[in-house]
Design an enzyme around this catalytic site. Sequence first.
Site, PDB file in Angstrom:
ATOM      1  N   ASP A   1      51.620 -91.296 -42.109  1.00  0.00           N
ATOM      2  CA  ASP A   1      52.645 -90.593 -41.126  1.00  0.00           C
ATOM      3  C   ASP A   1      53.462 -89.760 -41.993  1.00  0.00           C
ATOM      4  O   ASP A   1      54.106 -90.129 -42.820  1.00  0.00           O
ATOM      5  CB  ASP A   1      53.237 -91.665 -40.317  1.00  0.00           C
ATOM      6  CG  ASP A   1      54.328 -91.057 -39.470  1.00  0.00           C
ATOM      7  OD1 ASP A   1      54.611 -89.867 -39.545  1.00  0.00           O
ATOM      8  OD2 ASP A   1      54.853 -91.906 -38.377  1.00  0.00           O
TER       9      ASP A   1
ATOM     10  N   TYR B   1      59.810 -74.938 -33.504  1.00  0.00           N
ATOM     11  CA  TYR B   1      58.665 -74.663 -34.005  1.00  0.00           C
ATOM     12  C   TYR B   1      58.790 -73.700 -34.990  1.00  0.00           C
ATOM     13  O   TYR B   1      58.368 -73.621 -36.208  1.00  0.00           O
ATOM     14  CB  TYR B   1      57.523 -74.579 -33.059  1.00  0.00           C
ATOM     15  CG  TYR B   1      56.193 -74.319 -33.513  1.00  0.00           C
ATOM     16  CD1 TYR B   1      55.479 -75.389 -33.820  1.00  0.00           C
ATOM     17  CD2 TYR B   1      55.492 -73.233 -33.235  1.00  0.00           C
ATOM     18  CE1 TYR B   1      54.125 -75.277 -34.245  1.00  0.00           C
ATOM     19  CE2 TYR B   1      54.202 -73.041 -33.922  1.00  0.00           C
ATOM     20  CZ  TYR B   1      53.387 -74.179 -34.272  1.00  0.00           C
ATOM     21  OH  TYR B   1      52.326 -74.086 -34.721  1.00  0.00           O
TER      22      TYR B   1
ATOM     23  N   LYS C   1      58.196 -73.547 -39.314  1.00  0.00           N
ATOM     24  CA  LYS C   1      57.056 -72.936 -39.820  1.00  0.00           C
ATOM     25  C   LYS C   1      57.739 -71.980 -40.723  1.00  0.00           C
ATOM     26  O   LYS C   1      57.216 -71.431 -41.694  1.00  0.00           O
ATOM     27  CB  LYS C   1      56.177 -72.428 -38.650  1.00  0.00           C
ATOM     28  CG  LYS C   1      55.353 -73.347 -37.814  1.00  0.00           C
ATOM     29  CD  LYS C   1      54.352 -74.317 -38.608  1.00  0.00           C
ATOM     30  CE  LYS C   1      53.415 -75.229 -37.810  1.00  0.00           C
ATOM     31  NZ  LYS C   1      52.621 -76.062 -38.643  1.00  0.00           N
TER      32      LYS C   1
ATOM     33  N   THR D   1      43.082 -76.238 -28.819  1.00  0.00           N
ATOM     34  CA  THR D   1      43.062 -77.775 -29.274  1.00  0.00           C
ATOM     35  C   THR D   1      44.176 -78.422 -28.313  1.00  0.00           C
ATOM     36  O   THR D   1      44.570 -77.691 -27.372  1.00  0.00           O
ATOM     37  CB  THR D   1      43.643 -77.965 -30.803  1.00  0.00           C
ATOM     38  OG1 THR D   1      45.092 -77.309 -30.555  1.00  0.00           O
ATOM     39  CG2 THR D   1      42.801 -77.131 -31.709  1.00  0.00           C
TER      40      THR D   1
ATOM     41  N   ARG E   1      43.663 -75.076 -23.411  1.00  0.00           N
ATOM     42  CA  ARG E   1      42.210 -74.395 -22.962  1.00  0.00           C
ATOM     43  C   ARG E   1      42.168 -73.137 -23.168  1.00  0.00           C
ATOM     44  O   ARG E   1      41.146 -72.591 -23.192  1.00  0.00           O
ATOM     45  CB  ARG E   1      41.857 -75.224 -21.799  1.00  0.00           C
ATOM     46  CG  ARG E   1      41.097 -76.616 -21.925  1.00  0.00           C
ATOM     47  CD  ARG E   1      40.548 -77.154 -20.673  1.00  0.00           C
ATOM     48  NE  ARG E   1      41.517 -78.049 -20.255  1.00  0.00           N
ATOM     49  CZ  ARG E   1      41.334 -78.433 -18.982  1.00  0.00           C
ATOM     50  NH1 ARG E   1      40.800 -77.841 -18.052  1.00  0.00           N
ATOM     51  NH2 ARG E   1      42.471 -79.361 -18.657  1.00  0.00           N
TER      52      ARG E   1
ATOM     53  N   ARG F   1      39.226 -74.176 -50.835  1.00  0.00           N
ATOM     54  CA  ARG F   1      38.072 -74.242 -51.871  1.00  0.00           C
ATOM     55  C   ARG F   1      37.999 -72.899 -52.712  1.00  0.00           C
ATOM     56  O   ARG F   1      37.132 -72.508 -53.154  1.00  0.00           O
ATOM     57  CB  ARG F   1      36.595 -74.264 -51.081  1.00  0.00           C
ATOM     58  CG  ARG F   1      36.511 -75.809 -50.372  1.00  0.00           C
ATOM     59  CD  ARG F   1      35.197 -75.686 -49.493  1.00  0.00           C
ATOM     60  NE  ARG F   1      35.461 -74.795 -48.366  1.00  0.00           N
ATOM     61  CZ  ARG F   1      34.462 -73.899 -48.160  1.00  0.00           C
ATOM     62  NH1 ARG F   1      33.644 -73.188 -48.837  1.00  0.00           N
ATOM     63  NH2 ARG F   1      34.773 -72.998 -46.953  1.00  0.00           N
TER      64      ARG F   1
HETATM   65  P1  NAP Z   1      46.632 -81.097 -32.104  1.00  0.00           P
HETATM   66  O1  NAP Z   1      45.441 -80.730 -31.446  1.00  0.00           O
HETATM   67  O2  NAP Z   1      48.001 -81.433 -31.347  1.00  0.00           O
HETATM   68  O3  NAP Z   1      46.719 -82.113 -33.390  1.00  0.00           O
HETATM   69  C1  NAP Z   1      47.794 -82.338 -34.427  1.00  0.00           C
HETATM   70  C2  NAP Z   1      47.501 -83.610 -35.203  1.00  0.00           C
HETATM   71  O4  NAP Z   1      48.718 -83.695 -36.017  1.00  0.00           O
HETATM   72  C3  NAP Z   1      47.101 -84.668 -34.464  1.00  0.00           C
HETATM   73  O5  NAP Z   1      45.895 -85.179 -35.496  1.00  0.00           O
HETATM   74  C4  NAP Z   1      48.519 -85.521 -34.684  1.00  0.00           C
HETATM   75  O6  NAP Z   1      48.099 -86.932 -34.871  1.00  0.00           O
HETATM   76  C5  NAP Z   1      48.904 -84.983 -36.011  1.00  0.00           C
HETATM   77  N1  NAP Z   1      50.337 -85.494 -36.327  1.00  0.00           N
HETATM   78  C6  NAP Z   1      51.276 -85.231 -35.347  1.00  0.00           C
HETATM   79  N2  NAP Z   1      52.466 -85.739 -36.065  1.00  0.00           N
HETATM   80  C7  NAP Z   1      51.972 -86.485 -36.878  1.00  0.00           C
HETATM   81  C8  NAP Z   1      52.786 -87.297 -37.982  1.00  0.00           C
HETATM   82  N3  NAP Z   1      53.837 -87.609 -37.911  1.00  0.00           N
HETATM   83  N4  NAP Z   1      51.834 -87.859 -39.073  1.00  0.00           N
HETATM   84  C9  NAP Z   1      50.540 -87.567 -39.154  1.00  0.00           C
HETATM   85  N5  NAP Z   1      49.924 -86.837 -38.231  1.00  0.00           N
HETATM   86  C10 NAP Z   1      50.623 -86.390 -37.160  1.00  0.00           C
HETATM   87  O7  NAP Z   1      47.233 -79.651 -33.157  1.00  0.00           O
HETATM   88  P2  NAP Z   1      46.277 -78.572 -33.565  1.00  0.00           P
HETATM   89  O8  NAP Z   1      46.015 -77.314 -32.808  1.00  0.00           O
HETATM   90  O9  NAP Z   1      45.030 -79.150 -34.291  1.00  0.00           O
HETATM   91  O10 NAP Z   1      47.365 -78.021 -34.892  1.00  0.00           O
HETATM   92  C11 NAP Z   1      47.092 -78.668 -36.324  1.00  0.00           C
HETATM   93  C12 NAP Z   1      48.042 -77.496 -36.966  1.00  0.00           C
HETATM   94  O11 NAP Z   1      47.748 -75.981 -36.661  1.00  0.00           O
HETATM   95  C13 NAP Z   1      49.474 -77.799 -36.610  1.00  0.00           C
HETATM   96  O12 NAP Z   1      50.351 -77.610 -37.906  1.00  0.00           O
HETATM   97  C14 NAP Z   1      49.797 -76.507 -35.978  1.00  0.00           C
HETATM   98  O13 NAP Z   1      51.264 -76.169 -35.729  1.00  0.00           O
HETATM   99  C15 NAP Z   1      49.062 -75.644 -36.408  1.00  0.00           C
HETATM  100  N6  NAP Z   1      48.945 -74.229 -35.529  1.00  0.00           N
HETATM  101  C16 NAP Z   1      48.038 -74.449 -34.380  1.00  0.00           C
HETATM  102  C17 NAP Z   1      47.925 -73.461 -33.603  1.00  0.00           C
HETATM  103  C18 NAP Z   1      47.025 -73.570 -32.342  1.00  0.00           C
HETATM  104  O14 NAP Z   1      46.788 -72.751 -31.607  1.00  0.00           O
HETATM  105  N7  NAP Z   1      46.292 -74.664 -32.097  1.00  0.00           N
HETATM  106  C19 NAP Z   1      48.238 -72.100 -34.003  1.00  0.00           C
HETATM  107  C20 NAP Z   1      49.102 -72.104 -35.337  1.00  0.00           C
HETATM  108  C21 NAP Z   1      49.236 -73.087 -35.917  1.00  0.00           C
HETATM  109  P3  NAP Z   1      48.100 -88.030 -33.343  1.00  0.00           P
HETATM  110  O15 NAP Z   1      46.522 -87.839 -32.895  1.00  0.00           O
HETATM  111  O16 NAP Z   1      48.346 -89.389 -33.960  1.00  0.00           O
HETATM  112  O17 NAP Z   1      48.911 -87.418 -32.481  1.00  0.00           O
END
Ligand code: NAP
Length: 231
Positions: free
Chosen positions: A61, A155, A159, A189, A194, A212
Amino acid sequence: MNRQRNRTALVTGASRGIGLETVRQLDRAGLDVVLAARDLTRGRAAARGLDSPRIRVEELDVTDAESVEACAQRLADDGIECDVLVNNAGIYPTVSYFSLDEDIMRRALDTNLMGAFRTCQAFCPGMAQRGYGRVVNVSSGLGALTGNVPSPAAYGISKAALNALTLVVSAAVPASVKVNAACPGWVRTDMGGRGAPTGVEEGADTVSWLARLPDSGPTGGFFRNRRRIDW
Ligand code: NAP
Protein backbone atom coordinates in the site's frame (compact mmCIF):
# COMPACT_ATOMS: atom_id res chain seq x y z
CA MET A 1 29.42 -20.35 -16.03
CA ASN A 2 27.77 -17.33 -14.40
CA ARG A 3 24.44 -16.59 -16.10
CA GLN A 4 23.34 -12.98 -15.83
CA ARG A 5 20.13 -12.76 -13.84
CA ASN A 6 16.94 -11.32 -15.32
CA ARG A 7 16.13 -7.72 -14.50
CA THR A 8 13.37 -7.39 -11.93
CA ALA A 9 10.64 -4.76 -12.17
CA LEU A 10 8.23 -3.78 -9.41
CA VAL A 11 4.93 -2.20 -10.45
CA THR A 12 2.72 -0.53 -7.84
CA GLY A 13 -1.07 -0.44 -8.12
CA ALA A 14 -0.89 -3.45 -10.40
CA SER A 15 -4.19 -5.14 -9.48
CA ARG A 16 -5.88 -3.66 -12.57
CA GLY A 17 -5.72 -1.05 -15.31
CA ILE A 18 -2.46 0.40 -16.60
CA GLY A 19 -0.44 -1.18 -13.78
CA LEU A 20 -1.61 -4.70 -14.59
CA GLU A 21 -1.03 -4.13 -18.30
CA THR A 22 2.49 -2.85 -17.55
CA VAL A 23 3.16 -6.07 -15.63
CA ARG A 24 1.96 -8.05 -18.66
CA GLN A 25 4.16 -6.10 -21.07
CA LEU A 26 7.27 -6.32 -18.89
CA ASP A 27 6.70 -10.05 -18.35
CA ARG A 28 6.39 -10.49 -22.12
CA ALA A 29 9.64 -8.58 -22.53
CA GLY A 30 11.32 -11.21 -20.35
CA LEU A 31 11.69 -9.36 -17.05
CA ASP A 32 10.90 -10.85 -13.67
CA VAL A 33 8.02 -8.78 -12.33
CA VAL A 34 6.76 -8.03 -8.84
CA LEU A 35 3.05 -7.31 -9.13
CA ALA A 36 2.48 -5.08 -6.12
CA ALA A 37 -1.06 -4.49 -4.92
CA ARG A 38 -2.50 -3.06 -1.74
CA ASP A 39 -4.91 -6.00 -1.57
CA LEU A 40 -3.16 -9.33 -1.85
CA THR A 41 -6.31 -11.19 -2.89
CA ARG A 42 -6.93 -8.77 -5.78
CA GLY A 43 -3.25 -8.91 -6.70
CA ARG A 44 -3.22 -12.71 -6.78
CA ALA A 45 -6.39 -12.83 -8.85
CA ALA A 46 -4.84 -10.39 -11.33
CA ALA A 47 -1.63 -12.43 -11.54
CA ARG A 48 -3.57 -15.65 -12.17
CA GLY A 49 -4.94 -14.06 -15.33
CA LEU A 50 -1.40 -13.54 -16.63
CA ASP A 51 -0.25 -17.05 -15.73
CA SER A 52 3.51 -16.46 -15.77
CA PRO A 53 6.12 -18.10 -13.54
CA ARG A 54 8.13 -14.86 -13.63
CA ILE A 55 5.44 -12.87 -11.80
CA ARG A 56 5.51 -12.63 -8.02
CA VAL A 57 2.72 -10.93 -6.09
CA GLU A 58 3.47 -8.67 -3.14
CA GLU A 59 1.29 -6.63 -0.83
CA LEU A 60 2.17 -2.94 -1.01
CA ASP A 61 0.00 0.00 0.00
CA VAL A 62 1.85 3.09 -1.20
CA THR A 63 0.17 5.29 1.42
CA ASP A 64 1.64 3.20 4.23
CA ALA A 65 5.38 3.65 4.86
CA GLU A 66 5.51 0.41 6.87
CA SER A 67 3.90 -1.50 4.04
CA VAL A 68 6.52 -0.16 1.59
CA GLU A 69 9.37 -1.02 3.97
CA ALA A 70 7.97 -4.49 4.70
CA CYS A 71 7.67 -5.25 0.98
CA ALA A 72 11.24 -4.07 0.34
CA GLN A 73 12.44 -6.22 3.25
CA ARG A 74 10.63 -9.36 2.02
CA LEU A 75 12.21 -8.94 -1.40
CA ALA A 76 15.65 -8.33 0.10
CA ASP A 77 15.26 -11.40 2.35
CA ASP A 78 14.53 -13.48 -0.76
CA GLY A 79 17.55 -12.02 -2.58
CA ILE A 80 15.39 -10.08 -5.06
CA GLU A 81 16.91 -6.84 -6.27
CA CYS A 82 14.56 -4.28 -7.76
CA ASP A 83 16.09 -2.91 -10.97
CA VAL A 84 12.99 -1.19 -12.29
CA LEU A 85 10.35 0.67 -10.32
CA VAL A 86 7.05 1.70 -11.87
CA ASN A 87 5.13 4.11 -9.64
CA ASN A 88 1.70 3.54 -11.09
CA ALA A 89 -0.67 3.46 -8.09
CA GLY A 90 -2.98 6.43 -8.23
CA ILE A 91 -6.35 7.86 -7.33
CA TYR A 92 -8.41 10.43 -9.21
CA PRO A 93 -10.47 12.76 -7.02
CA THR A 94 -12.57 14.98 -9.27
CA VAL A 95 -13.73 17.52 -6.69
CA SER A 96 -13.33 21.15 -7.78
CA TYR A 97 -11.10 23.45 -5.75
CA PHE A 98 -13.68 25.24 -3.55
CA SER A 99 -15.45 21.97 -2.73
CA LEU A 100 -12.20 20.21 -1.87
CA ASP A 101 -11.70 19.36 1.78
CA GLU A 102 -8.33 18.72 3.35
CA ASP A 103 -8.92 15.01 3.67
CA ILE A 104 -9.36 14.50 -0.08
CA MET A 105 -6.38 16.74 -0.81
CA ARG A 106 -4.22 14.82 1.64
CA ARG A 107 -5.31 11.45 0.21
CA ALA A 108 -4.46 12.56 -3.33
CA LEU A 109 -1.01 13.74 -2.26
CA ASP A 110 -0.44 10.70 -0.04
CA THR A 111 -1.14 8.29 -2.91
CA ASN A 112 -0.03 10.09 -6.06
CA LEU A 113 3.00 11.93 -4.67
CA MET A 114 4.08 10.43 -1.35
CA GLY A 115 3.61 6.88 -2.66
CA ALA A 116 6.37 7.45 -5.21
CA PHE A 117 8.41 9.40 -2.65
CA ARG A 118 8.34 6.34 -0.35
CA THR A 119 9.10 3.72 -2.99
CA CYS A 120 11.91 5.78 -4.52
CA GLN A 121 13.51 6.12 -1.09
CA ALA A 122 13.15 2.37 -0.56
CA PHE A 123 14.41 1.12 -3.93
CA CYS A 124 16.59 3.77 -5.62
CA PRO A 125 19.63 3.54 -3.30
CA GLY A 126 20.02 -0.15 -4.25
CA MET A 127 19.79 0.71 -7.94
CA ALA A 128 22.43 3.42 -7.54
CA GLN A 129 24.69 1.02 -5.68
CA ARG A 130 24.36 -1.71 -8.31
CA GLY A 131 24.81 0.76 -11.18
CA TYR A 132 21.52 0.08 -12.95
CA GLY A 133 18.02 1.40 -12.45
CA ARG A 134 14.91 2.57 -14.24
CA VAL A 135 12.13 4.50 -12.51
CA VAL A 136 8.88 5.40 -14.23
CA ASN A 137 6.45 7.71 -12.50
CA VAL A 138 3.03 7.34 -14.07
CA SER A 139 1.92 10.93 -14.19
CA SER A 140 -0.58 12.80 -16.32
CA GLY A 141 -0.75 15.67 -18.75
CA LEU A 142 -3.39 17.00 -16.34
CA GLY A 143 -0.52 17.84 -14.00
CA ALA A 144 1.45 19.77 -16.64
CA LEU A 145 2.18 23.43 -15.89
CA THR A 146 2.87 24.45 -19.50
CA GLY A 147 -0.30 25.53 -21.29
CA ASN A 148 -2.46 23.86 -18.66
CA VAL A 149 -3.98 24.55 -15.26
CA PRO A 150 -3.45 21.35 -13.25
CA SER A 151 -6.87 19.75 -12.85
CA PRO A 152 -9.02 18.45 -11.27
CA ALA A 153 -7.44 20.37 -8.41
CA ALA A 154 -6.20 17.64 -6.04
CA TYR A 155 -5.28 15.28 -8.87
CA GLY A 156 -3.59 17.93 -11.00
CA ILE A 157 -1.59 19.32 -8.09
CA SER A 158 -0.51 15.83 -7.01
CA LYS A 159 0.67 14.96 -10.53
CA ALA A 160 2.48 18.33 -10.91
CA ALA A 161 4.25 17.48 -7.66
CA LEU A 162 5.01 13.96 -8.92
CA ASN A 163 6.63 15.57 -11.97
CA ALA A 164 8.75 17.71 -9.64
CA LEU A 165 9.70 14.59 -7.68
CA THR A 166 10.75 12.96 -10.95
CA LEU A 167 13.26 15.74 -11.58
CA VAL A 168 14.48 15.75 -7.98
CA VAL A 169 15.10 11.98 -7.91
CA SER A 170 16.68 11.98 -11.38
CA ALA A 171 19.18 14.58 -10.13
CA ALA A 172 19.86 12.66 -6.91
CA VAL A 173 20.93 9.36 -8.52
CA PRO A 174 23.84 8.50 -10.81
CA ALA A 175 23.30 8.54 -14.59
CA SER A 176 23.02 4.74 -14.56
CA VAL A 177 19.59 5.17 -12.93
CA LYS A 178 17.10 6.72 -15.34
CA VAL A 179 14.11 8.45 -13.79
CA ASN A 180 11.29 9.63 -16.02
CA ALA A 181 7.60 10.47 -15.93
CA ALA A 182 5.00 9.15 -18.34
CA CYS A 183 1.57 10.33 -19.37
CA PRO A 184 -0.33 7.30 -20.63
CA GLY A 185 -2.96 9.41 -22.41
CA TRP A 186 -6.67 9.11 -21.64
CA VAL A 187 -7.04 5.39 -21.15
CA ARG A 188 -10.04 3.05 -20.86
CA THR A 189 -9.67 1.82 -17.27
CA ASP A 190 -11.80 2.12 -14.14
CA MET A 191 -10.20 5.56 -13.73
CA GLY A 192 -10.37 6.70 -17.34
CA GLY A 193 -13.85 5.35 -17.98
CA ARG A 194 -15.36 3.53 -20.94
CA GLY A 195 -15.40 6.60 -23.16
CA ALA A 196 -11.62 7.05 -23.15
CA PRO A 197 -10.10 6.83 -26.62
CA THR A 198 -6.97 4.84 -25.72
CA GLY A 199 -6.81 1.13 -24.98
CA VAL A 200 -4.82 -0.11 -22.02
CA GLU A 201 -2.16 -1.75 -24.19
CA GLU A 202 -1.31 1.56 -25.87
CA GLY A 203 -1.66 3.41 -22.54
CA ALA A 204 0.97 1.22 -20.90
CA ASP A 205 3.31 1.25 -23.90
CA THR A 206 5.27 4.40 -22.99
CA VAL A 207 5.46 3.22 -19.37
CA SER A 208 6.98 -0.14 -20.25
CA TRP A 209 9.24 1.49 -22.87
CA LEU A 210 10.68 3.84 -20.22
CA ALA A 211 11.04 0.86 -17.86
CA ARG A 212 13.35 -0.84 -20.41
CA LEU A 213 15.36 2.14 -21.66
CA PRO A 214 18.86 1.36 -22.93
CA ASP A 215 21.85 2.91 -21.16
CA SER A 216 21.85 5.67 -23.79
CA GLY A 217 18.22 6.54 -22.94
CA PRO A 218 16.96 9.79 -21.46
CA THR A 219 16.52 10.69 -17.81
CA GLY A 220 14.62 13.49 -16.09
CA GLY A 221 11.99 13.72 -18.85
CA PHE A 222 8.22 13.62 -19.30
CA PHE A 223 6.93 11.40 -22.12
CA ARG A 224 3.72 10.52 -23.94
CA ASN A 225 3.58 8.16 -26.93
CA ARG A 226 7.34 7.66 -26.49
CA ARG A 227 7.88 11.39 -27.19
CA ARG A 228 9.06 14.09 -24.82
CA ILE A 229 6.35 16.52 -23.70
CA ASP A 230 6.46 19.77 -21.71
CA TRP A 231 6.23 19.65 -17.93
P1 NAP B 1 -7.28 2.41 -12.04
O1 NAP B 1 -7.83 1.49 -13.04
O2 NAP B 1 -8.21 3.18 -11.15
O3 NAP B 1 -6.23 1.61 -11.14
C1 NAP B 1 -5.60 2.26 -10.08
C2 NAP B 1 -4.69 1.27 -9.40
O4 NAP B 1 -4.03 1.94 -8.32
C3 NAP B 1 -5.44 0.08 -8.81
O5 NAP B 1 -4.67 -1.08 -9.00
C4 NAP B 1 -5.52 0.43 -7.34
O6 NAP B 1 -5.61 -0.69 -6.48
C5 NAP B 1 -4.18 1.12 -7.16
N1 NAP B 1 -4.08 1.90 -5.93
C6 NAP B 1 -4.83 2.95 -5.54
N2 NAP B 1 -4.44 3.36 -4.32
C7 NAP B 1 -3.41 2.55 -3.96
C8 NAP B 1 -2.58 2.46 -2.82
N3 NAP B 1 -2.73 3.28 -1.77
N4 NAP B 1 -1.60 1.53 -2.79
C9 NAP B 1 -1.42 0.69 -3.83
N5 NAP B 1 -2.21 0.69 -4.92
C10 NAP B 1 -3.18 1.62 -4.98
O7 NAP B 1 -6.37 3.53 -12.74
P2 NAP B 1 -5.49 3.51 -14.08
O8 NAP B 1 -6.24 4.24 -15.12
O9 NAP B 1 -4.95 2.16 -14.35
O10 NAP B 1 -4.32 4.51 -13.62
C11 NAP B 1 -3.01 4.09 -13.31
C12 NAP B 1 -2.12 5.31 -13.26
O11 NAP B 1 -2.21 6.02 -14.51
C13 NAP B 1 -2.54 6.32 -12.19
O12 NAP B 1 -1.41 6.86 -11.56
C14 NAP B 1 -3.26 7.39 -12.98
O13 NAP B 1 -3.25 8.65 -12.34
C15 NAP B 1 -2.49 7.39 -14.27
N6 NAP B 1 -3.23 7.95 -15.40
C16 NAP B 1 -4.36 7.35 -15.86
C17 NAP B 1 -5.05 7.90 -16.93
C18 NAP B 1 -6.29 7.28 -17.51
O14 NAP B 1 -6.89 7.88 -18.43
N7 NAP B 1 -6.73 6.10 -17.07
C19 NAP B 1 -4.57 9.09 -17.53
C20 NAP B 1 -3.42 9.68 -17.02
C21 NAP B 1 -2.74 9.09 -15.97
P3 NAP B 1 -7.01 -1.34 -5.98
O15 NAP B 1 -7.40 -2.33 -7.05
O16 NAP B 1 -6.65 -1.97 -4.69
O17 NAP B 1 -7.99 -0.21 -5.83
